[in-house]
Design an enzyme around this catalytic site. Structure first.
Site, PDB file in Angstrom:
ATOM      1  N   LYS A 539     -13.715 -18.666  -3.393  1.00 58.62           N
ATOM      2  CA  LYS A 539     -14.699 -19.633  -3.870  1.00 58.62           C
ATOM      3  C   LYS A 539     -13.966 -20.601  -4.798  1.00 58.62           C
ATOM      4  CE  LYS A 539     -18.934 -19.044  -4.726  1.00 58.62           C
ATOM      5  NZ  LYS A 539     -19.379 -19.905  -3.608  1.00 58.62           N
ATOM      6  N   HIS A 545     -22.600 -19.580  -6.900  1.00 59.97           N
ATOM      7  CA  HIS A 545     -23.540 -18.963  -5.963  1.00 59.97           C
ATOM      8  C   HIS A 545     -22.727 -18.199  -4.916  1.00 59.97           C
ATOM      9  CE1 HIS A 545     -26.211 -21.980  -7.787  1.00 59.97           C
ATOM     10  NE2 HIS A 545     -27.156 -21.103  -7.514  1.00 59.97           N
TER      11      HIS A 545
END
Length: 670
Positions: A539, A545
């Site tokens: 990420k 998220h």
């Protein structure tokens, strides 16, 4: 003959809830213009969305901020930005909600500094700072500091606001993101209430509030909840929240005043269930979800904000936000909803469901207490692992068709939607906004009184180190022109940083069903590769998220792939370093809108490192034009929310790894 309406007793009509839309993007000036338009349309409160650098205490020119500035909210780097955000909006008469957590004391300091400039009495300021750091470790990812230090900052803001801004809600215990991360109704109840318990335990243990002051703290606590599609269950959940909060604050915390024990909450209805397929259906979903938090008078939300129908596609336009606002206004002003008492009182079905939810939630809270409380349960990863598992089971039920989602796994035949036709179906922030924000930030630093700013930062760090309340020093820092990143760095230097457990199992689940064919393919391809297939999942940037990345990592592990997934907030360089260690494929998960800049940087770094043979896949909320751009740049595949069948996705990834291996091996074999 029916009796005349004139003889009937007059009914008192309830006031409507506060109408909000969660909004903010690009720059402070652009967001200010959006707020003023929305207020002119009948919105009665503001709900501020901040960009990820602001939420994580970084300046817009920080390396990790690249591609993230102004994407999921507005960039606020200093008091000048805050002035622009609220220009011509009188803070003395506005009700403002700020979705801010790790940096909540800083944004509140900026808000108070601007209110002081406007001449707005602090005692008149109304609104909410979310200030719920515990759920950030579990669901949303915008934490910065270790849990104990973060809870200290939460406590400082609560106590300061109780004294200085008594109409302000200094904490909004937020179960919204727990449901977005897969929490069941029982988990949402239990984890939110356990969070509130942990915070109140900390306030009480500090000795900084007497009995009366502690009751005031309890009275200013508010909640921010989620409401999903299971309408009856969600309505019962809200009634359970009301009863449990009253009981916990009465019995556990000995608050005598029933008014102080009142459960006050705002809501944003579920975004997790909004679909990219047949997105027009989302308008109905939003209406149904709203009903569960407005129909029951005794458990009615104090403020409501609704997502836009097209949020699964990208950033909603002003029209889309207006459409959601009009839904609230029609419900409040055209129906007779506000003229009657609670229509669910006396329902045996509702009473039984509420009792069951309370019973199960209290059992879960007892389990958390036995772990040492919410903070310890975060540090061990126990709560995060439970959320990952709940979300896993939810997705598996959709894949198997046990949980019907119209337009996704049932009734998928569809006419083309005219609502998404054309180039302007979603809002695209200006490509120049980030560069302009960075230029303004540099000019701000050059023009301020540097000596005053440095002195304010020294005082801030001294307050953090001494245990003094950080709010007075933060307000002085705001007025001295200190930047968001400088405030964050001062506290990082004192408290350090933290990386939360991922919650992803390290071993395959033996009970995982429907994986035999995929496992067979992975075994076959791994034999061809000469070792176990290795998948690096990253990420990049600041997007916290992590649901998608966690579910891909968990399913790939179950299927027999060696997975490297270390959580959120990595630079492209760090992801490529992990790929150098024998990766066969790389996956990026980006939901913040920064997918183009970050993916292109990862691809460039992979080429520079000689890793261009390794296929790279990207997942997120990615518009079709951006997907084509990423493929042209070298991405082997792009996946969006419509690709809900994880086994099928992994099968394509495995096939691409094999195809590239075969192409590379062909010259050597000829």
């Amino acid at each position: 003959m029916a009796e005349s309406d004139e003889s009937a007793p007059a009914r008192r009509k309830d006031k409507p809830w506060i109408f909000r839309t969660y909004a903010g993007h690009s720059t402070a000036r652009e967001s200010n213009a959006l707020y003023r338009r929305n207020l002119a349309k009948g919105q009665t409160g503001l709900s501020i969305a901040f960009d990820l650098p602001t939420q994580t205490g970084l300046d817009s020119d920080h390396a990790l901020a690249r591609g993230e500035v102004g994407k999921v909210g507005v960039a606020i780097s200093h008091i000048g930005d805050m002035r622009a955000l609220f220009e011509a909006i009188p803070l003395a008469s506005m009700n403002t909600s700020m979705t801010i957590n790790a940096t909540a004391p800083w944004l509140m300091a900026l808000y108070i500094a601007v209110a002081d400039e406007q001449g707005a009495p602090r005692a008149e300021l109304q609104g909410t700072t979310q200030n719920d750091i515990i759920k950030e470790y579990l669901a949303r990812g915008t934490y910065v500091f270790p849990p104990d230090a973060s809870l200290r900052l939460t406590k400082d803001l609560i106590l300061f606001c109780t004294r200085e801004t008594p109409k302000w809600n200094p904490m909004n215990v937020c179960s919204y993101h727990l449901q977005e991360a897969g929490a069941t109704p029982v988990q949402e109840l239990a984890y939110a209430l356990a969070t509130a318990i942990a915070v109140l335990d900390g306030v009480r243990a500090s000795g900084e509030a007497d009995e009366s002051g502690f009751a005031e703290v309890v009275g200013r606590m508010s909640f921010f909840v989620n409401a999903g599609m299971r309408f009856i269950t969600e309505l019962a959940k809200m009634r359970a929240f009301v009863e449990l909060w009253d009981e916990i604050t009465r019995d556990r915390f000995r608050v005598k005043d029933s008014a102080k024990r009142r459960f006050r909450y705002g809501v944003q209805v579920n975004s997790l269930g909004l679909t990219e397929q047949q997105p027009e259906n989302n308008a109905y979903r939003i209406l149904i979800e709203m009903l569960s938090v407005v129909l029951s008078r005794n458990a009615r939300a104090r403020a409501v904000q609704l997502p836009a129908w097209n949020e699964a596609l990208g950033l909603p336009r002003p029209f889309d936000q207006q459409w959601s606002l009009r839904l609230q206004q029609i419900m409040a002003y055209e129906t007779d909803l506000l003229e009657f008492g609670d229509i669910f009182d006396g329902s045996e079905e509702i009473a039984c469901l509420v009792a069951a939810l309370k019973r199960e939630a209290l059992a879960e809270i007892a389990t958390i207490d036995a772990m040492g409380g919410a903070v310890r349960a975060i540090e061990t990863g126990a709560l995060k692992a439970k959320l990952v598992e709940s979300n896993m089971r939810r997705l598996e039920a959709i894949e198997r068709g046990e949980q019907i989602v119209v337009g996704v796994n049932a009734f998928a035949n569809s006419e083309p939607s005219p609502l998404v036709a054309g180039e302007n179906a979603i809002l695209v922030p200006s490509a120049e906004a980030e560069a302009e924000q960075v230029a303004r930030l540099k000019a701000w630093r050059a023009a301020r009184d540097e000596a005053r700013a440095r002195a304010a930062l020294r005082a801030l760090r001294a307050a953090a180190g001494s245990g003094a309340n950080v709010m007075p020093a933060s307000i002085e820092a705001a007025k001295a022109g200190v930047t968001t990143g400088e405030w964050g760095d001062a506290l990082r230097a004192e408290f350090g940083e933290f990386r939360a457990p991922t919650g992803v199992p390290s071993r395959a689940r033996q009970e995982a069903a429907g994986l035999d064919a995929l496992r067979g393919e992975i075994e076959r391809v791994s034999m061809k590769l000469g070792r176990r297939m290795k998948f690096v999942i990253g990420k990049p940037g600041l997007d916290g998220h992590s649901n998608g990345a966690e579910q891909i990592a968990a399913r790939a592990t179950d299927a027999g792939i060696e997975v490297v997934y270390d959580g959120i907030r990595f630079t492209p360089a760090e992801i490529v370093e992990r790929a150098k260690d024998g990766a066969h494929c790389v996956g990026l998960s980006i939901l913040s809108g920064s997918h183009v800049a970050l993916t292109e940087e990862v691809l460039a770094r992979m080429r520079a490192a000689g890793l261009e043979r390794i296929p790279l896949f990207v997942g997120g909320i990615i518009p079709p034009a951006d997907a084509e751009r990423l493929k042209a740049a070298g991405a082997a595949g792009v996946y969006t929310p419509k690709n809900f069948e994880i086994n099928e996705m992994l099968a394509k990834i495995v096939a691409e790894v094999e195809a590239r291996h075969d192409r590379e091996s062909a010259p050597a074999m000829s």
